[in-house]
Design a protein around this motif. Structure first.
Motif, PDB file in Angstrom:
ATOM      1  N   VAL A  29       0.856  -1.184   0.000  1.00 39.45           N
ATOM      2  CA  VAL A  29       0.000   0.000   0.000  1.00 39.45           C
ATOM      3  C   VAL A  29       0.895   1.238   0.000  1.00 39.45           C
ATOM      4  CG1 VAL A  29      -0.184   0.155   2.522  1.00 39.45           C
ATOM      5  CG2 VAL A  29      -2.015   1.072   1.101  1.00 39.45           C
ATOM      6  N   SER A  30       0.418   2.285  -0.633  1.00 38.76           N
ATOM      7  CA  SER A  30       1.134   3.559  -0.619  1.00 38.76           C
ATOM      8  C   SER A  30       0.721   4.332   0.629  1.00 38.76           C
ATOM      9  CB  SER A  30       0.795   4.367  -1.872  1.00 38.76           C
ATOM     10  OG  SER A  30       1.424   5.628  -1.820  1.00 38.76           O
ATOM     11  N   PHE A  31       1.695   4.685   1.461  1.00 33.35           N
ATOM     12  CA  PHE A  31       1.402   5.461   2.668  1.00 33.35           C
ATOM     13  C   PHE A  31       1.342   6.957   2.379  1.00 33.35           C
ATOM     14  CE2 PHE A  31       3.534   1.805   4.987  1.00 33.35           C
ATOM     15  CZ  PHE A  31       2.348   1.269   5.458  1.00 33.35           C
ATOM     16  N   VAL A  32       2.213   7.432   1.499  1.00 27.89           N
ATOM     17  CA  VAL A  32       2.259   8.864   1.212  1.00 27.89           C
ATOM     18  C   VAL A  32       3.008   9.101  -0.099  1.00 27.89           C
ATOM     19  CG1 VAL A  32       4.360   9.225   2.582  1.00 27.89           C
ATOM     20  CG2 VAL A  32       2.846  11.153   2.154  1.00 27.89           C
ATOM     21  N   VAL A  33       2.571  10.134  -0.809  1.00 27.26           N
ATOM     22  CA  VAL A  33       3.261  10.601  -2.017  1.00 27.26           C
ATOM     23  C   VAL A  33       3.482  12.096  -1.852  1.00 27.26           C
ATOM     24  CG1 VAL A  33       3.084  10.945  -4.510  1.00 27.26           C
ATOM     25  CG2 VAL A  33       2.172   8.863  -3.480  1.00 27.26           C
ATOM     26  N   ARG A  34       4.694  12.529  -2.082  1.00 22.80           N
ATOM     27  CA  ARG A  34       5.019  13.957  -2.091  1.00 22.80           C
ATOM     28  C   ARG A  34       5.947  14.187  -3.278  1.00 22.80           C
ATOM     29  NH1 ARG A  34       1.359  14.167   0.870  1.00 22.80           N
ATOM     30  NH2 ARG A  34       1.170  15.177   2.888  1.00 22.80           N
ATOM     31  N   GLY A  35       5.552  15.083  -4.158  1.00 23.87           N
ATOM     32  CA  GLY A  35       6.378  15.343  -5.334  1.00 23.87           C
ATOM     33  C   GLY A  35       6.578  14.069  -6.127  1.00 23.87           C
ATOM     34  N   ASN A  36       7.830  13.690  -6.333  1.00 23.27           N
ATOM     35  CA  ASN A  36       8.146  12.487  -7.098  1.00 23.27           C
ATOM     36  C   ASN A  36       8.639  11.354  -6.193  1.00 23.27           C
ATOM     37  OD1 ASN A  36       8.126  11.196  -9.586  1.00 23.27           O
ATOM     38  ND2 ASN A  36      10.288  11.612  -9.963  1.00 23.27           N
ATOM     39  N   ALA A  37       8.284  11.428  -4.900  1.00 25.52           N
ATOM     40  CA  ALA A  37       8.672  10.374  -3.954  1.00 25.52           C
ATOM     41  C   ALA A  37       7.426   9.712  -3.387  1.00 25.52           C
ATOM     42  CB  ALA A  37       9.509  10.957  -2.818  1.00 25.52           C
ATOM     43  N   GLU A  38       7.574   8.446  -3.070  1.00 27.77           N
ATOM     44  CA  GLU A  38       6.473   7.685  -2.494  1.00 27.77           C
ATOM     45  C   GLU A  38       7.039   6.765  -1.418  1.00 27.77           C
ATOM     46  OE1 GLU A  38       2.667   5.125  -4.158  1.00 27.77           O
ATOM     47  OE2 GLU A  38       4.374   5.456  -5.486  1.00 27.77           O
ATOM     48  N   MET A  39       6.297   6.633  -0.325  1.00 32.57           N
ATOM     49  CA  MET A  39       6.654   5.657   0.705  1.00 32.57           C
ATOM     50  C   MET A  39       5.580   4.581   0.703  1.00 32.57           C
ATOM     51  SD  MET A  39       8.358   7.880   3.791  1.00 32.57           S
ATOM     52  CE  MET A  39       8.717   6.425   4.780  1.00 32.57           C
ATOM     53  N   ILE A  40       6.035   3.354   0.536  1.00 34.39           N
ATOM     54  CA  ILE A  40       5.150   2.206   0.372  1.00 34.39           C
ATOM     55  C   ILE A  40       5.421   1.209   1.488  1.00 34.39           C
ATOM     56  CG2 ILE A  40       4.625   0.251  -1.153  1.00 34.39           C
ATOM     57  CD1 ILE A  40       5.498   2.046  -3.473  1.00 34.39           C
ATOM     58  N   GLY A  41       4.368   0.561   1.956  1.00 31.43           N
ATOM     59  CA  GLY A  41       4.504  -0.536   2.903  1.00 31.43           C
ATOM     60  C   GLY A  41       4.248  -1.847   2.188  1.00 31.43           C
ATOM     61  N   VAL A  42       5.110  -2.831   2.423  1.00 22.82           N
ATOM     62  CA  VAL A  42       5.014  -4.121   1.729  1.00 22.82           C
ATOM     63  C   VAL A  42       5.057  -5.252   2.753  1.00 22.82           C
ATOM     64  CG1 VAL A  42       6.120  -5.642   0.029  1.00 22.82           C
ATOM     65  CG2 VAL A  42       6.192  -3.162  -0.289  1.00 22.82           C
ATOM     66  N   ARG A  43       4.231  -6.256   2.525  1.00 21.53           N
ATOM     67  CA  ARG A  43       4.248  -7.492   3.321  1.00 21.53           C
ATOM     68  C   ARG A  43       4.496  -8.658   2.371  1.00 21.53           C
ATOM     69  NH1 ARG A  43       4.205  -8.895   8.367  1.00 21.53           N
ATOM     70  NH2 ARG A  43       2.687 -10.467   7.918  1.00 21.53           N
ATOM     71  N   PRO A  44       5.161  -9.714   2.842  1.00 20.78           N
ATOM     72  CA  PRO A  44       5.427 -10.855   1.964  1.00 20.78           C
ATOM     73  C   PRO A  44       4.195 -11.738   1.740  1.00 20.78           C
ATOM     74  CG  PRO A  44       6.293 -11.272   4.144  1.00 20.78           C
ATOM     75  CD  PRO A  44       5.784  -9.855   4.142  1.00 20.78           C
ATOM     76  N   ASP A  45       3.121 -11.443   2.445  1.00 23.41           N
ATOM     77  CA  ASP A  45       1.895 -12.232   2.318  1.00 23.41           C
ATOM     78  C   ASP A  45       0.714 -11.276   2.174  1.00 23.41           C
ATOM     79  OD1 ASP A  45       1.186 -11.221   4.909  1.00 23.41           O
ATOM     80  OD2 ASP A  45       2.353 -12.825   5.820  1.00 23.41           O
ATOM     81  N   THR A  46      -0.476 -11.801   2.150  1.00 19.40           N
ATOM     82  CA  THR A  46      -1.663 -10.946   2.038  1.00 19.40           C
ATOM     83  C   THR A  46      -2.475 -10.949   3.330  1.00 19.40           C
ATOM     84  OG1 THR A  46      -2.898 -12.776   1.055  1.00 19.40           O
ATOM     85  CG2 THR A  46      -1.832 -11.224  -0.465  1.00 19.40           C
ATOM     86  N   ASN A  47      -1.816 -11.240   4.448  1.00 16.57           N
ATOM     87  CA  ASN A  47      -2.509 -11.272   5.735  1.00 16.57           C
ATOM     88  C   ASN A  47      -2.741  -9.884   6.313  1.00 16.57           C
ATOM     89  OD1 ASN A  47      -2.590 -14.048   5.656  1.00 16.57           O
ATOM     90  ND2 ASN A  47      -0.662 -14.275   6.765  1.00 16.57           N
TER      91      ASN A  47
END
Length: 190
Positions: free
Chosen positions: A123-141
């Motif tokens: 999921v994308s937590f935040v976008v500012r300008g041309n940067a994005e911080m994303i959270g990733v999990r190895p599963d779909t839990n």
């Protein structure tokens, strides 16, 4: 005559060493070591007193552009500490100023929840300008953590993965049991 000649050579030989001694002025003018991870902790602890994103960038640039050899790496990026993984998505670096804005936003959300939703692995937590911080999990839990932890991971990425071309890209795990991999990446690059 020999003693006088020996003393003359000794004085000439030691002359360059006298010029190499650092002065108080040199030490005082060197910028303080800067760490994005510490900046995030400052925002979390006292948001009203913490440096603004521009002040943080100014301190970072002053530090990396200094000629000081003391504390070459911030404490969080030293070999004694766990380091973020850098350049995990090649060619998708984000501009450092935009990444700093992302981190600032998340750190100021305080204990608000940042969540990777069940049924998805990122999921994308935040976008500012041309940067994005994303959270990733190895599963779909799914998993959730406070946004401060996402910001802390971002600070560690910045300390370890900031590049000379004013970009950053990397990954760090949140410092809690949620085990969310936080990525700083170019907007839309994941």
């Amino acid at each position: 005559m020999v003693n006088l000649l020996t003393l003359s050579f000794a004085a000439v030989a030691l002359t360059p060493l006298a010029g190499a001694v650092p002065t108080t002025r040199d030490v005082a003018s060197a910028p303080a070591p800067f760490s994005f991870a510490k900046w995030v902790d400052d925002i979390i602890a006292k948001p009203e007193e913490a440096a603004t994103p521009q002040q943080a960038l100014d301190a970072y640039y002053a530090y990396v552009n200094s000629t000081s050899t003391d504390n070459v790496l911030p404490e969080t990026a030293s070999k004694m500490h766990k380091r973020a993984m850098c350049n995990t998505v090649v060619g998708k670096q984000a501009p450092i100023p935009d990444a700093v804005e992302c981190i600032n936003y998340l750190a100021r959300l305080n204990t608000q929840t940042c969540e990777v939703y069940r049924g998805t692995n990122h999921v994308s937590f935040v976008v500012r300008g041309n940067a994005e911080m994303i959270g990733v999990r190895p599963d779909t839990n799914g998993a959730s953590t406070i946004c401060n932890n996402v910001a802390r991971a971002g600070g560690k990425i910045m300390d370890a993965c900031s590049r000379a071309d004013n970009t950053v890209e990397g990954e760090e795990i949140t410092p809690d049991a949620a085990a969310i991999a936080v990525h700083i990446i170019q907007r839309g690059g994941y």
